[in-house]
Design a protein around this motif. Structure first.
Motif, PDB file in Angstrom:
ATOM      1  N   LEU A  26       0.829  -1.210   0.000  1.00 40.00           N
ATOM      2  CA  LEU A  26       0.000   0.000   0.000  1.00 40.00           C
ATOM      3  C   LEU A  26       0.863   1.258   0.000  1.00 40.00           C
ATOM      4  O   LEU A  26       0.574   2.242  -0.696  1.00 40.00           O
ATOM      5  CB  LEU A  26      -0.914  -0.002   1.223  1.00 40.00           C
ATOM      6  CG  LEU A  26      -2.027  -1.053   1.243  1.00 40.00           C
ATOM      7  CD1 LEU A  26      -2.740  -1.042   2.593  1.00 40.00           C
ATOM      8  CD2 LEU A  26      -3.024  -0.787   0.140  1.00 40.00           C
ATOM      9  N   ALA A  27       1.949   1.241   0.778  1.00 38.10           N
ATOM     10  CA  ALA A  27       2.822   2.407   0.850  1.00 38.10           C
ATOM     11  C   ALA A  27       3.486   2.684  -0.498  1.00 38.10           C
ATOM     12  O   ALA A  27       3.675   3.847  -0.877  1.00 38.10           O
ATOM     13  CB  ALA A  27       3.877   2.205   1.931  1.00 38.10           C
ATOM     14  N   LEU A  28       3.835   1.634  -1.237  1.00 35.65           N
ATOM     15  CA  LEU A  28       4.396   1.831  -2.574  1.00 35.65           C
ATOM     16  C   LEU A  28       3.402   2.557  -3.475  1.00 35.65           C
ATOM     17  O   LEU A  28       3.777   3.433  -4.265  1.00 35.65           O
ATOM     18  CB  LEU A  28       4.786   0.494  -3.190  1.00 35.65           C
ATOM     19  CG  LEU A  28       6.122  -0.098  -2.733  1.00 35.65           C
ATOM     20  CD1 LEU A  28       6.269  -1.524  -3.238  1.00 35.65           C
ATOM     21  CD2 LEU A  28       7.290   0.752  -3.214  1.00 35.65           C
ATOM     22  N   LEU A  29       2.118   2.216  -3.363  1.00 34.98           N
ATOM     23  CA  LEU A  29       1.098   2.909  -4.147  1.00 34.98           C
ATOM     24  C   LEU A  29       1.046   4.390  -3.780  1.00 34.98           C
ATOM     25  O   LEU A  29       0.954   5.263  -4.656  1.00 34.98           O
ATOM     26  CB  LEU A  29      -0.278   2.277  -3.911  1.00 34.98           C
ATOM     27  CG  LEU A  29      -0.455   0.786  -4.211  1.00 34.98           C
ATOM     28  CD1 LEU A  29      -1.895   0.367  -3.935  1.00 34.98           C
ATOM     29  CD2 LEU A  29      -0.083   0.464  -5.641  1.00 34.98           C
ATOM     30  N   VAL A  30       1.121   4.669  -2.489  1.00 39.20           N
ATOM     31  CA  VAL A  30       1.019   6.057  -2.026  1.00 39.20           C
ATOM     32  C   VAL A  30       2.222   6.874  -2.480  1.00 39.20           C
ATOM     33  O   VAL A  30       2.083   7.970  -3.037  1.00 39.20           O
ATOM     34  CB  VAL A  30       0.893   6.090  -0.494  1.00 39.20           C
ATOM     35  CG1 VAL A  30       1.005   7.533   0.020  1.00 39.20           C
ATOM     36  CG2 VAL A  30      -0.430   5.481  -0.051  1.00 39.20           C
ATOM     37  N   PHE A  31       3.430   6.362  -2.254  1.00 39.83           N
ATOM     38  CA  PHE A  31       4.632   7.150  -2.560  1.00 39.83           C
ATOM     39  C   PHE A  31       4.871   7.254  -4.060  1.00 39.83           C
ATOM     40  O   PHE A  31       5.409   8.262  -4.536  1.00 39.83           O
ATOM     41  CB  PHE A  31       5.844   6.567  -1.850  1.00 39.83           C
ATOM     42  CG  PHE A  31       5.812   6.756  -0.357  1.00 39.83           C
ATOM     43  CD1 PHE A  31       5.688   8.027   0.190  1.00 39.83           C
ATOM     44  CD2 PHE A  31       5.885   5.675   0.505  1.00 39.83           C
ATOM     45  CE1 PHE A  31       5.646   8.221   1.561  1.00 39.83           C
ATOM     46  CE2 PHE A  31       5.839   5.850   1.883  1.00 39.83           C
ATOM     47  CZ  PHE A  31       5.719   7.117   2.413  1.00 39.83           C
ATOM     48  N   ALA A  32       4.456   6.237  -4.815  1.00 37.39           N
ATOM     49  CA  ALA A  32       4.547   6.357  -6.276  1.00 37.39           C
ATOM     50  C   ALA A  32       3.562   7.401  -6.779  1.00 37.39           C
ATOM     51  O   ALA A  32       3.882   8.208  -7.666  1.00 37.39           O
ATOM     52  CB  ALA A  32       4.281   5.004  -6.937  1.00 37.39           C
ATOM     53  N   GLY A  35       4.888  10.789  -6.093  1.00 36.17           N
ATOM     54  CA  GLY A  35       6.135  11.102  -6.772  1.00 36.17           C
ATOM     55  C   GLY A  35       7.351  11.138  -5.879  1.00 36.17           C
ATOM     56  O   GLY A  35       8.376  11.734  -6.237  1.00 36.17           O
ATOM     57  N   ASP A  36       7.280  10.493  -4.710  1.00 35.97           N
ATOM     58  CA  ASP A  36       8.430  10.441  -3.801  1.00 35.97           C
ATOM     59  C   ASP A  36       9.321   9.259  -4.186  1.00 35.97           C
ATOM     60  O   ASP A  36       9.381   8.231  -3.505  1.00 35.97           O
ATOM     61  CB  ASP A  36       7.956  10.300  -2.350  1.00 35.97           C
ATOM     62  CG  ASP A  36       7.265  11.557  -1.858  1.00 35.97           C
ATOM     63  OD1 ASP A  36       7.901  12.623  -1.907  1.00 35.97           O
ATOM     64  OD2 ASP A  36       6.098  11.466  -1.433  1.00 35.97           O
ATOM     65  N   LEU A  89       6.654   0.739 -10.901  1.00 38.15           N
ATOM     66  CA  LEU A  89       7.387   0.662 -12.162  1.00 38.15           C
ATOM     67  C   LEU A  89       6.568   1.220 -13.326  1.00 38.15           C
ATOM     68  O   LEU A  89       7.129   1.782 -14.269  1.00 38.15           O
ATOM     69  CB  LEU A  89       7.775  -0.792 -12.448  1.00 38.15           C
ATOM     70  CG  LEU A  89       8.717  -1.450 -11.424  1.00 38.15           C
ATOM     71  CD1 LEU A  89       9.048  -2.878 -11.839  1.00 38.15           C
ATOM     72  CD2 LEU A  89      10.001  -0.641 -11.258  1.00 38.15           C
ATOM     73  N   LEU A  90       5.257   1.089 -13.243  1.00 40.93           N
ATOM     74  CA  LEU A  90       4.399   1.562 -14.329  1.00 40.93           C
ATOM     75  C   LEU A  90       4.209   3.081 -14.322  1.00 40.93           C
ATOM     76  O   LEU A  90       3.900   3.674 -15.356  1.00 40.93           O
ATOM     77  CB  LEU A  90       3.019   0.896 -14.242  1.00 40.93           C
ATOM     78  CG  LEU A  90       2.937  -0.577 -14.635  1.00 40.93           C
ATOM     79  CD1 LEU A  90       1.615  -1.178 -14.175  1.00 40.93           C
ATOM     80  CD2 LEU A  90       3.095  -0.740 -16.148  1.00 40.93           C
ATOM     81  N   THR A  91       4.383   3.689 -13.183  1.00 43.71           N
ATOM     82  CA  THR A  91       4.011   5.103 -13.046  1.00 43.71           C
ATOM     83  C   THR A  91       5.198   6.032 -12.864  1.00 43.71           C
ATOM     84  O   THR A  91       4.998   7.229 -12.615  1.00 43.71           O
ATOM     85  CB  THR A  91       3.040   5.297 -11.858  1.00 43.71           C
ATOM     86  OG1 THR A  91       3.662   4.816 -10.659  1.00 43.71           O
ATOM     87  CG2 THR A  91       1.747   4.560 -12.091  1.00 43.71           C
ATOM     88  N   ARG A  92       6.415   5.537 -12.973  1.00 44.04           N
ATOM     89  CA  ARG A  92       7.582   6.397 -12.760  1.00 44.04           C
ATOM     90  C   ARG A  92       7.532   7.616 -13.683  1.00 44.04           C
ATOM     91  O   ARG A  92       7.287   7.488 -14.878  1.00 44.04           O
ATOM     92  CB  ARG A  92       8.875   5.639 -13.015  1.00 44.04           C
ATOM     93  CG  ARG A  92       9.198   4.597 -11.968  1.00 44.04           C
ATOM     94  CD  ARG A  92      10.689   4.307 -11.938  1.00 44.04           C
ATOM     95  NE  ARG A  92      11.401   5.327 -11.197  1.00 44.04           N
ATOM     96  CZ  ARG A  92      11.862   5.163  -9.950  1.00 44.04           C
ATOM     97  NH1 ARG A  92      11.663   4.025  -9.322  1.00 44.04           N
ATOM     98  NH2 ARG A  92      12.499   6.131  -9.340  1.00 44.04           N
ATOM     99  N   THR A  93       7.807   8.772 -13.105  1.00 45.48           N
ATOM    100  CA  THR A  93       7.803  10.020 -13.882  1.00 45.48           C
ATOM    101  C   THR A  93       9.139  10.745 -13.796  1.00 45.48           C
ATOM    102  O   THR A  93       9.258  11.858 -14.288  1.00 45.48           O
ATOM    103  CB  THR A  93       6.697  10.962 -13.372  1.00 45.48           C
ATOM    104  OG1 THR A  93       6.914  11.227 -11.977  1.00 45.48           O
ATOM    105  CG2 THR A  93       5.328  10.350 -13.570  1.00 45.48           C
ATOM    106  N   ASP A  94      10.135  10.108 -13.156  1.00 50.23           N
ATOM    107  CA  ASP A  94      11.415  10.784 -12.976  1.00 50.23           C
ATOM    108  C   ASP A  94      12.435  10.390 -14.032  1.00 50.23           C
ATOM    109  O   ASP A  94      13.604  10.766 -13.940  1.00 50.23           O
ATOM    110  CB  ASP A  94      11.979  10.514 -11.579  1.00 50.23           C
ATOM    111  CG  ASP A  94      12.228   9.033 -11.319  1.00 50.23           C
ATOM    112  OD1 ASP A  94      11.842   8.205 -12.174  1.00 50.23           O
ATOM    113  OD2 ASP A  94      12.819   8.706 -10.278  1.00 50.23           O
ATOM    114  N   GLY A  95      12.015   9.609 -15.021  1.00 49.45           N
ATOM    115  CA  GLY A  95      12.901   9.243 -16.110  1.00 49.45           C
ATOM    116  C   GLY A  95      13.861   8.123 -15.800  1.00 49.45           C
ATOM    117  O   GLY A  95      14.649   7.706 -16.652  1.00 49.45           O
ATOM    118  N   LYS A  96      13.818   7.588 -14.586  1.00 47.34           N
ATOM    119  CA  LYS A  96      14.737   6.518 -14.214  1.00 47.34           C
ATOM    120  C   LYS A  96      14.258   5.202 -14.800  1.00 47.34           C
ATOM    121  O   LYS A  96      13.094   4.841 -14.695  1.00 47.34           O
ATOM    122  CB  LYS A  96      14.829   6.411 -12.692  1.00 47.34           C
ATOM    123  CG  LYS A  96      15.901   5.421 -12.221  1.00 47.34           C
ATOM    124  CD  LYS A  96      16.098   5.520 -10.723  1.00 47.34           C
ATOM    125  CE  LYS A  96      17.186   4.580 -10.253  1.00 47.34           C
ATOM    126  NZ  LYS A  96      17.437   4.684  -8.804  1.00 47.34           N
TER     127      LYS A  96
END
Length: 320
Positions: A26-32, A35-36, A89-96
């Motif tokens: 759940l925390a991964l969903l929140v922080f992704a 954008g943290d 992994l699906l929602t990364r917005t930082d270009g990594k």
């Protein structure tokens, strides 16, 4: 906590330094979502270190020393962890880029979920996922055994994970497994007579206990396929059976109700976790369960009942 890990048989070992895998997902969903990404990366790295050789994660860990004593693994918690990784992994917005290590970790976790699926077509549980492994008796003696029952909640949690693996890893075996889970969830676990989902299948027979989250969570997943009428029936059943109103927050020093910190002037409405329509949950608490109330709101929103959803979300905000 009675979920598994103990130290010298001590009850509730070090709860102040414990983390539960369900909550990690759940925390991964929140922080992704927020954008943290530095926090997400730290969590993914820690998950890599704590993953068992068979691809699973234990139900809980000590946040300082990691794995505790025994391997107590549950499929539902695994579903949340795997889905949390997929979502990040699906929602990364930082270009990594998605590192090979993360993808390997995800593949191992997804493969573990696939290994739980019953593949014998003559088995009443065919297509569903078994519960995991490891049990404790009342004296906290651990036995490393397979959990043969199939929980509806576990199917729901794992279904999102399998769909996520199909999207990230681009392998059809995950999509095929997800579709089979979804089909069998409806065909084997939907209680047509009562308009709700059973708690699961145990010993080849439906587990007929009444649990709110089985009906609301499974109702959302069924709606997402073709069974919109079924989802509406689930919402109506949940409202009829689990709605509770005019609940207060009161201070009490009694052990079962201990709360000497806060009270409320008003009353609250929401949904209780269980019903005592069968003996399984005789004496079930008549309380507002916030997670379950938000689950009801999510199903209501999906069905277009936005005002009703907002009312119960607002109730939870007042409780917060």
């Amino acid at each position: 906590s009675k979920e598994g890990n103990t130290a010298l048989g001590a009850y509730g070992y070090m709860l102040n330094s414990r983390t539960w895998s369900y909550d990690v997902g759940l925390a991964l969903l929140v922080f992704a979502t927020s954008g943290d990404w530095d926090i997400v990366d730290e969590m993914l790295h820690r998950l890599m270190l704590d993953q068992n050789t068979d691809g699973s994660w234990n139900f809980s860990y000590d946040i300082y020393i990691g794995k505790l004593f025994h391997d107590y693994v549950r499929t539902g918690a695994m579903g949340w962890v795997v889905w949390g990784i997929c979502y990040a992994l699906l929602t990364r917005t930082d270009g990594k880029d998605k590192t090979a290590e993360w993808l390997e970790m995800l593949e191992k976790g997804g493969s573990w979920l696939l290994s739980r699926q019953v593949t014998n077509k003559d088995d009443p549980r065919y297509g569903l996922l078994r519960g995991g492994y490891g049990v404790y008796d009342n004296d906290y003696n651990y036995t490393d055994v397979e959990i043969e029952w199939c929980s509806v909640e576990h199917q729901c949690s794992s279904l999102q994970a399998l769909e996520g693996c199909a999207l990230v890893l681009k392998k059809k075996k995950y999509k095929e497994a997800a579709e089979l889970v979804r089909d069998k969830l409806f065909l084997k676990c939907y209680d047509t007579e009562n308009g709700r989902f059973f708690q699961g299948i145990n010993g080849g027979k439906p587990d007929e206990a009444w649990a709110l989250d089985c009906t609301t969570w499974a109702g959302m997943l069924i709606f997402s396929v073709v069974h919109s009428d079924c989802a509406k029936t689930c919402l109506n059943t949940a409202c009829e059976v689990y709605l509770t109103t005019d609940k207060e927050i009161v201070m009490s020093s009694e052990p079962d109700y201990y709360n000497v910190t806060y009270s409320s002037d008003g009353t609250f409405s929401g949904f209780k976790p269980y019903s005592d329509r069968t003996a399984d949950y005789a004496g079930a608490p008549d309380i507002v369960w916030t997670e379950g109330t938000l689950g009801y709101a999510a199903l209501a929103l999906m069905l277009g009942r936005a005002n009703e959803a907002k009312f119960y979300v607002d109730e939870c905000i007042r409780l917060q």
